[in-house]
Design a protein around this motif. Structure first.
Motif, PDB file in Angstrom:
ATOM      1  N   ASP A   1      -1.155   5.632   3.507  1.00 12.84           N
ATOM      2  CA  ASP A   1      -2.255   4.828   4.050  1.00 12.84           C
ATOM      3  C   ASP A   1      -1.770   3.842   5.107  1.00 12.84           C
ATOM      4  O   ASP A   1      -2.579   3.161   5.754  1.00 12.84           O
TER       5      ASP A   1
ATOM      6  N   SER B   1      -7.310   1.580   1.777  1.00 14.24           N
ATOM      7  CA  SER B   1      -6.242   1.865   0.812  1.00 14.24           C
ATOM      8  C   SER B   1      -6.689   1.976  -0.632  1.00 14.24           C
ATOM      9  O   SER B   1      -5.855   2.249  -1.495  1.00 14.24           O
TER      10      SER B   1
ATOM     11  N   VAL C   1       0.850  -1.205   0.000  1.00 11.70           N
ATOM     12  CA  VAL C   1       0.000   0.000   0.000  1.00 11.70           C
ATOM     13  C   VAL C   1       0.879   1.245   0.000  1.00 11.70           C
ATOM     14  O   VAL C   1       2.077   1.172   0.258  1.00 11.70           O
TER      15      VAL C   1
ATOM     16  N   GLY D   1      -3.729   6.526  -3.284  1.00  7.46           N
ATOM     17  CA  GLY D   1      -4.039   5.212  -2.732  1.00  7.46           C
ATOM     18  C   GLY D   1      -3.807   4.085  -3.715  1.00  7.46           C
ATOM     19  O   GLY D   1      -3.086   4.234  -4.700  1.00  7.46           O
TER      20      GLY D   1
ATOM     21  N   ALA E   1      -3.911  -0.540  -3.628  1.00  4.50           N
ATOM     22  CA  ALA E   1      -3.306  -1.659  -2.908  1.00  4.50           C
ATOM     23  C   ALA E   1      -3.160  -2.845  -3.858  1.00  4.50           C
ATOM     24  O   ALA E   1      -4.015  -3.081  -4.704  1.00  4.50           O
TER      25      ALA E   1
END
Ligand code: NI
Ligand code: NI
Ligand code: NI
Lengths: 110, 110, 110
Positions: free
Chosen positions: C12, C64, C8, C95, C97
């Motif tokens: 975050d 995330s 991530v 952001g 992930a």
């Protein structure tokens, strides 16, 4: 072939590295932090043949397992609580290891 | 989907990152140290479709494989050993990569 | 048992650590960098029982996931392009992930 991922406390990390070298176990150490173990920790990646996994786990357990230790608060620190002297040795818990063993689909060295 | 974990020498790490970008291979680099490879090293995590694993391994091998290099000891350094001048070029071994390929049970991007 | 590896953005990372603690999910954080996500990133290792994998993925997604944010260029910075004032708020993407879930062959705690 297995990949062993071991998360141990920083304070056990040097001794664990030494034990791996002594037992001819090749490991790489990653810098890590976080909540598996409260204080700073280290993550080891160990590639190992299936028949040596138990040996590696034994080394990790021997060096890093959670154990009790007596510490004595330093003299001069105000350790009186409600009029009672309490700088007697006391037990704390240190160490601990979290270990994942993963199957390796392919292993290469160049 | 596979997860490729590659441990290479620091000195090969920038070129490897560049080659991954050039070949549209997404990788993340972890700071690491340790005994897989003697000097400082870097650990790459690469998520890749099964049919591109060989391509990724080829890139790692091409950039990082162990090879010989001639170095010449710097002039001015006392390199006389038992009366013999020995600041001739000499071979050292550099590079090397240790690579684990793991099956991925589930892959997500958010 | 599964090992979840989540990459991530750094920004975050603290909130994700907090959410893991709040949900009693044990994670360790590795320092990382690289091209999965453009700016600095963090890699989390999470060991979790199979039946809680979805919960962990939901937490990662919630904290995330890639989202849009409006930023306003600071006043005083020369933001005129070809005579047009352009320090209006503009959308950026933040952001994201990347998550791998791996089967664990053996799990130990010492
Ligand atoms: Ni021994
Ligand atoms: Ni190429
Ligand atoms: Ni919640």
């Amino acid at each position: 072939m297995k990949l062993v991922i071991a998360i141990v406390q920083d304070k056990d990390s040097d001794q664990l590295s030494n034990q791996f070298i002594e037992h001819d176990v090749r490991a790489t150490k990653l810098a890590s932090s976080g909540s598996f173990l409260r204080s700073g920790n280290s993550t080891f990646l160990i590639g190992i043949d299936d028949q040596r996994v138990d040996e590696v786990l034994e080394i990790i357990k021997h060096v890093s397992k959670k154990r009790r230790k007596f510490i004595t608060p330093p003299v001069g620190v105000d350790t009186h609580v409600e009029g009672v002297r309490n700088n007697y040795p006391r037990q704390v818990s240190i160490g601990g290891a979290t270990v994942f063993v993963l199957d390796v689909a392919q292993f290469e060295q160049y």
